[in-house]
Design a protein around this motif. Structure first.
Motif, PDB file in Angstrom:
ATOM      1  N   GLN A  62       0.830  -1.219   0.000  1.00  0.00           N
ATOM      2  CA  GLN A  62       0.000   0.000   0.000  1.00  0.00           C
ATOM      3  C   GLN A  62       0.859   1.262   0.000  1.00  0.00           C
ATOM      4  OE1 GLN A  62      -2.409  -0.737   3.434  1.00  0.00           O
ATOM      5  NE2 GLN A  62      -3.524  -2.378   2.423  1.00  0.00           N
ATOM      6  N   ASN A  63       1.987   1.220   0.706  1.00  0.00           N
ATOM      7  CA  ASN A  63       2.884   2.378   0.711  1.00  0.00           C
ATOM      8  C   ASN A  63       3.464   2.623  -0.683  1.00  0.00           C
ATOM      9  OD1 ASN A  63       3.094   3.751   3.316  1.00  0.00           O
ATOM     10  ND2 ASN A  63       3.796   1.785   4.114  1.00  0.00           N
ATOM     11  N   LEU A  64       3.855   1.539  -1.366  1.00  0.00           N
ATOM     12  CA  LEU A  64       4.407   1.698  -2.719  1.00  0.00           C
ATOM     13  C   LEU A  64       3.333   2.242  -3.660  1.00  0.00           C
ATOM     14  CD1 LEU A  64       6.579  -1.547  -3.190  1.00  0.00           C
ATOM     15  CD2 LEU A  64       7.365   0.753  -2.637  1.00  0.00           C
ATOM     16  N   GLU A  65       2.141   1.667  -3.526  1.00  0.00           N
ATOM     17  CA  GLU A  65       1.034   2.108  -4.391  1.00  0.00           C
ATOM     18  C   GLU A  65       0.733   3.593  -4.165  1.00  0.00           C
ATOM     19  OE1 GLU A  65      -2.158  -0.758  -4.387  1.00  0.00           O
ATOM     20  OE2 GLU A  65      -3.601   0.885  -4.686  1.00  0.00           O
ATOM     21  N   ALA A  66       0.697   3.985  -2.885  1.00  0.00           N
ATOM     22  CA  ALA A  66       0.422   5.395  -2.557  1.00  0.00           C
ATOM     23  C   ALA A  66       1.505   6.288  -3.151  1.00  0.00           C
ATOM     24  CB  ALA A  66       0.351   5.568  -1.039  1.00  0.00           C
ATOM     25  N   HIS A  67       2.763   5.872  -2.986  1.00  0.00           N
ATOM     26  CA  HIS A  67       3.864   6.702  -3.494  1.00  0.00           C
ATOM     27  C   HIS A  67       3.756   6.882  -5.000  1.00  0.00           C
ATOM     28  CE1 HIS A  67       7.816   8.434  -4.011  1.00  0.00           C
ATOM     29  NE2 HIS A  67       8.020   7.555  -4.986  1.00  0.00           N
ATOM     30  N   LYS A 100      -0.113   9.731  -3.686  1.00  0.00           N
ATOM     31  CA  LYS A 100      -1.037   9.866  -2.546  1.00  0.00           C
ATOM     32  C   LYS A 100      -0.204   9.858  -1.257  1.00  0.00           C
ATOM     33  CE  LYS A 100      -5.114   7.898  -4.646  1.00  0.00           C
ATOM     34  NZ  LYS A 100      -5.483   6.614  -5.211  1.00  0.00           N
ATOM     35  N   PRO A 101      -0.790  10.298  -0.117  1.00  0.00           N
ATOM     36  CA  PRO A 101      -0.008  10.282   1.121  1.00  0.00           C
ATOM     37  C   PRO A 101       0.387   8.865   1.509  1.00  0.00           C
ATOM     38  CG  PRO A 101      -2.064  11.513   1.383  1.00  0.00           C
ATOM     39  CD  PRO A 101      -2.143  10.840   0.045  1.00  0.00           C
TER      40      PRO A 101
END
Ligand code: NAP
Length: 316
Positions: free
Chosen positions: A300-305, A309-310
């Motif tokens: 999810q962090n990679l996807e957000a980056h 997105k935050p």
């Protein structure tokens, strides 16, 4: 459209690896022989924009320097000791970790180790299995955990979860952290030596930094004493390992439950023959449920980056 390149430093959770492989152009660093890792990085540096590491292999200065397009380091761990944070800051590289989702498991293991050491659970299990119960009679008496004072080094997320569990065993809680926590009634010690001298079970749960390297040294072990038990679920380098071995062999320390070691997977063999020691192979957060939650956070962090997105759990 360009496929985003992600570097995975070591094999870790199979679900995470499969998902990364499905979503990105995945480079497995360990597949390159040790002597040609630099060439491997050089060859793929043009497409690698993210790095996923863990407690064994993160992002050191050399790896970061070899990856000019690196934008994010997402570690499958809460500990950040294998990431050169200064370098990331200097290069504007984002960093994420996996806090909270693993807290319960690590705290459970800390208490489990304390009980296992004090009640000699692995030893009595062997006593039954090898037939000693039938031939030697009852096992010798062990030591009680309930009611003993528990000292915690690092009253952060995991330290606090350990404190709550130990409280349920009727254990008075005392602690040392960089700062006193105004929202607890636990007694604060501004130095580890006094903390160790005033508890029977000392649990290491702080983050590993240059200041906390060998935070448990010979003096601390002597203050804990021959009836004291040391539990380390932080990092191996928190404890001076050769001194730990000496303290246990010489009977200056009562016992130890250890999940993390200085040179994993190498464990000092002098510990193998001691029956006041319980050794586990860095499994603090290794449950199916928690590893899935950690993997999802990395993804999810990679996807957000990459979709601007935050970040969910930003460190930098
Ligand atoms: P956290 O919430 O950030 O807590 C870290 C604690 O360390 C804080 O209480 C902090 O003190 C304390 N600390 C930092 N520097 C210190 C210093 N110089 N002296 C004394 N205390 C210091 O992190 P967490 O989620 O609880 O995780 C803690 C650590 O557990 C991780 O960094 C990792 O090394 C380890 N861990 C191990 C496993 C395992 O499998 N065995 C799994 C997960 C994590 P303040 O409260 O004063 O800031």
């Amino acid at each position: 459209m360009e496929t985003l390149g992600v570097l995975l430093t070591v094999p870790m959770d199979p679900y995470l690896e499969e998902e990364l492989d499905r979503r990105y152009n995945l480079f497995r660093l360990w597949e390159a022989p040790l002597e040609s890792r630099r060439d491997f990085l050089f060859t793929h540096a043009g497409s690698i924009r993210a790095l996923v590491g863990n407690t064994n292999a993160g992002a050191d200065a050399e790896t970061i320097d070899a990856l000019p397009r690196l934008e994010i380091v997402s570690t499958f761990s809460v500990g950040l000791d294998k990431i050169d944070l200064d370098k990331c800051l200097e290069r504007g590289i984002r960093v994420t970790n996996t806090p909270d989702v693993l807290t319960d498991d690590v705290a459970d293991l800390a208490i489990g180790l304390a009980i296992a050491v004090m009640r000699r659970i692995p030893q009595v299990d062997r006593f039954v299995r090898d037939g000693s119960w039938k031939t030697k009679g009852d096992y010798k008496l062990t030591t009680k955990l309930s009611g003993k004072t528990v000292g915690i080094i690092g009253l952060g997320r995991i330290g606090m979860a350990i404190a709550k569990r130990a409280e349920a065993f009727g254990c008075p809680i005392i602690y040392h952290s960089r700062s006193e926590k105004p929202d607890t009634n636990y007694k604060y010690y501004s130095n580890v030596l006094d903390l160790a001298a005033n508890c029977q079970v000392l649990i290491v749960a702080c983050s590993l930094t240059t200041e906390t390297r060998h935070i448990v040294n010979r003096k601390i072990m002597d203050a804990l004493g021959p009836k004291g038990v040391l539990i380390n679920i932080g990092r191996g380098l928190h404890v001076d390992e050769p001194e730990l071995v000496k303290s246990l062999v010489e009977g200056r320390l009562g016992g130890a439950g250890i999940d993390v070691f200085e040179h994993e997977p190498h464990v000092p063999e002098e510990l193998f023959g001691l029956d006041n020691v319980v050794l586990v192979p860095h499994v603090g957060s290794d449950t199916m449920e928690t590893c899935r939650a950690m993997a999802d956070l990395v993804l999810q962090n990679l996807e957000a980056h990459f979709s601007s997105k935050p970040l969910l759990t930003p460190v930098l």
